[in-house]
Design an enzyme around this catalytic site. Structure first.
Site, mmCIF file in Angstrom:
data_model
loop_
_atom_site.group_PDB
_atom_site.id
_atom_site.type_symbol
_atom_site.label_atom_id
_atom_site.label_comp_id
_atom_site.label_asym_id
_atom_site.label_seq_id
_atom_site.Cartn_x
_atom_site.Cartn_y
_atom_site.Cartn_z
ATOM 1 N N ARG A 219 0.849 -1.195 0.000
ATOM 2 C CA ARG A 219 0.000 0.000 0.000
ATOM 3 C C ARG A 219 0.879 1.237 0.000
ATOM 4 O O ARG A 219 1.769 1.366 0.838
ATOM 5 C CB ARG A 219 -0.846 0.069 1.273
ATOM 6 C CG ARG A 219 -1.911 -0.930 1.382
ATOM 7 C CD ARG A 219 -3.003 -0.504 2.321
ATOM 8 N NE ARG A 219 -2.587 -0.027 3.639
ATOM 9 C CZ ARG A 219 -3.441 0.442 4.520
ATOM 10 N NH1 ARG A 219 -4.720 0.542 4.226
ATOM 11 N NH2 ARG A 219 -3.033 0.841 5.704
ATOM 12 N N ASP B 180 -0.168 -3.445 11.943
ATOM 13 C CA ASP B 180 0.304 -3.821 10.601
ATOM 14 C C ASP B 180 0.644 -5.318 10.611
ATOM 15 O O ASP B 180 1.582 -5.754 11.289
ATOM 16 C CB ASP B 180 1.542 -2.986 10.252
ATOM 17 C CG ASP B 180 1.984 -3.209 8.820
ATOM 18 O OD1 ASP B 180 2.014 -2.252 8.051
ATOM 19 O OD2 ASP B 180 2.312 -4.382 8.474
ATOM 20 N N THR C 85 -1.453 7.516 -0.655
ATOM 21 C CA THR C 85 -2.695 7.376 -1.438
ATOM 22 C C THR C 85 -3.524 6.158 -1.025
ATOM 23 O O THR C 85 -4.708 6.069 -1.373
ATOM 24 C CB THR C 85 -2.366 7.213 -2.934
ATOM 25 O OG1 THR C 85 -1.645 5.972 -3.099
ATOM 26 C CG2 THR C 85 -1.488 8.351 -3.448
HETATM 27 C C1 PRP Z 1 -1.283 -4.892 4.255
HETATM 28 C C2 PRP Z 1 -2.125 -6.153 4.286
HETATM 29 C C3 PRP Z 1 -2.937 -6.022 3.024
HETATM 30 C C4 PRP Z 1 -3.151 -4.542 2.898
HETATM 31 C C5 PRP Z 1 -4.546 -4.234 3.318
HETATM 32 O O1 PRP Z 1 -0.212 -5.052 3.399
HETATM 33 O O2 PRP Z 1 -1.383 -7.344 4.357
HETATM 34 O O3 PRP Z 1 -2.271 -6.535 1.884
HETATM 35 O O4 PRP Z 1 -2.207 -3.918 3.794
HETATM 36 O O5 PRP Z 1 -4.835 -2.907 3.138
HETATM 37 P P1 PRP Z 1 -5.882 -2.391 2.052
HETATM 38 O O6 PRP Z 1 -7.095 -3.227 2.191
HETATM 39 O O7 PRP Z 1 -6.112 -0.962 2.458
HETATM 40 O O8 PRP Z 1 -5.245 -2.486 0.701
HETATM 41 P P2 PRP Z 1 0.917 -3.924 3.212
HETATM 42 O O9 PRP Z 1 0.550 -2.998 2.106
HETATM 43 O O10 PRP Z 1 1.202 -3.276 4.542
HETATM 44 O O11 PRP Z 1 2.132 -4.743 2.669
HETATM 45 P P3 PRP Z 1 2.990 -5.887 3.383
HETATM 46 O O12 PRP Z 1 2.095 -7.109 3.491
HETATM 47 O O13 PRP Z 1 4.109 -6.097 2.437
HETATM 48 O O14 PRP Z 1 3.413 -5.399 4.737
HETATM 49 N N1 URA Z 2 -2.842 -3.288 6.643
HETATM 50 C C1 URA Z 2 -2.522 -3.813 7.858
HETATM 51 O O1 URA Z 2 -1.595 -4.614 7.971
HETATM 52 N N2 URA Z 2 -3.247 -3.417 8.917
HETATM 53 C C2 URA Z 2 -4.264 -2.555 8.834
HETATM 54 O O2 URA Z 2 -4.904 -2.255 9.860
HETATM 55 C C3 URA Z 2 -4.579 -2.032 7.569
HETATM 56 C C4 URA Z 2 -3.858 -2.424 6.493
#
Ligand code: PRP
Ligand code: URA
Length: 209
Positions: free
Chosen positions: A104, A200, A108
């Site tokens: 993410r 997270d 944005t």
């Molecule tokens: C987190 C999670 C999802 C996403 C959810 O990943 O594992 O993939 O955020 O958020 P959304 O519904 O608003 O898109 P992140 O982007 O933090 O990446 P990572 O798994 O590499 O830490």
């Molecule tokens: N991604 C995460 O890992 N946690 C949240 O709460 C939202 C997005």
């Protein structure tokens, strides 16, 4: 909510509460996610079709039920999806695996793709996309739209926590994809994090921050 299954099993709810606790260690968080994924996998596959094959037990021949159709595909949305994937593969070791790398953008909240690899023949297989968190749903919908472009038609989405805003966005973009989750939380905060949530997921799994 429309086409959303909340898995209420007491073991799932108990383990999820420990995962939410900010004092739970990285090692425990990973172990619990793997354990929960077994229980969630059980629910998301509950209605798979069976067919009968002839086998011989030590006593006699019988028609025995086995899964019908081609091998399942589990699609892990990186990174955190891998925490669910591992346990699901314990339960369905023959499943094929797709990886969708997304993160993410913190400003944005759009999903940025950095990796994609999937089995070639998705069109006649059930594809179960997995990611612990459905926050805005930008990541899950981007991943599933990519799987659809690769031919997937029969898709389910499995997560641990969902925000109501994410479910609404997901429904608008993917009305035909069932959602399975262990809980629907209160709301998203101004930074797009699920509240009360668990923080997270990727950072808690891997000890990054
Ligand atoms: C987190 C999670 C999802 C996403 C959810 O990943 O594992 O993939 O955020 O958020 P959304 O519904 O608003 O898109 P992140 O982007 O933090 O990446 P990572 O798994 O590499 O830490
Ligand atoms: N991604 C995460 O890992 N946690 C949240 O709460 C939202 C997005």
């Amino acid at each position: 909510m429309d086409n959303v299954t909340v898995v209420q099993h007491p073991l799932v709810q108990h383990k999820l509460s420990i995962m939410r606790d900010k004092n739970t260690s990285t090692a425990s968080f990973r172990r619990l996610l793997r354990e929960i994924s077994l229980l969630l996998c059980y629910e998301v596959t509950r209605d798979l079709e069976l067919t009968a094959v002839s086998i011989e037990t030590p006593m006699e021949e019988m028609q025995a039920p086995v899964l019908k159709g081609k091998k399942l595909v589990f699609a892990s949305i990186l990174r955190a999806g891998n925490g669910l994937l591992e346990g699901m593969l314990d339960l369905v070791p023959s499943a094929r695996v797709a990886h969708v790398g997304l993160y993410r953008d913190h400003e944005t909240l759009e999903a940025i793709e950095y990796y994609y690899k999937a089995p070639g023949d998705l069109s006649d297989r059930l594809v179960i996309a997995v990611d612990p968190m459905l926050a805005t749903a930008n990541s899950a919908t981007a991943a599933i739209e990519k799987l659809k472009q690769s031919g997937a038609k029969d898709i389910r989405f499995l997560c641990l926590l969902a925000a109501p805003e994410g479910i609404e966005n997901f429904r608008k973009r993917l009305p035909d994809v069932p959602i399975y989750t262990a809980a629907i939380d209160s709301h998203l905060n101004e930074k797009g994090y699920i509240v009360p949530g668990l923080g997270d997921a990727g950072d808690r799994m891997y000890g990054t921050k």
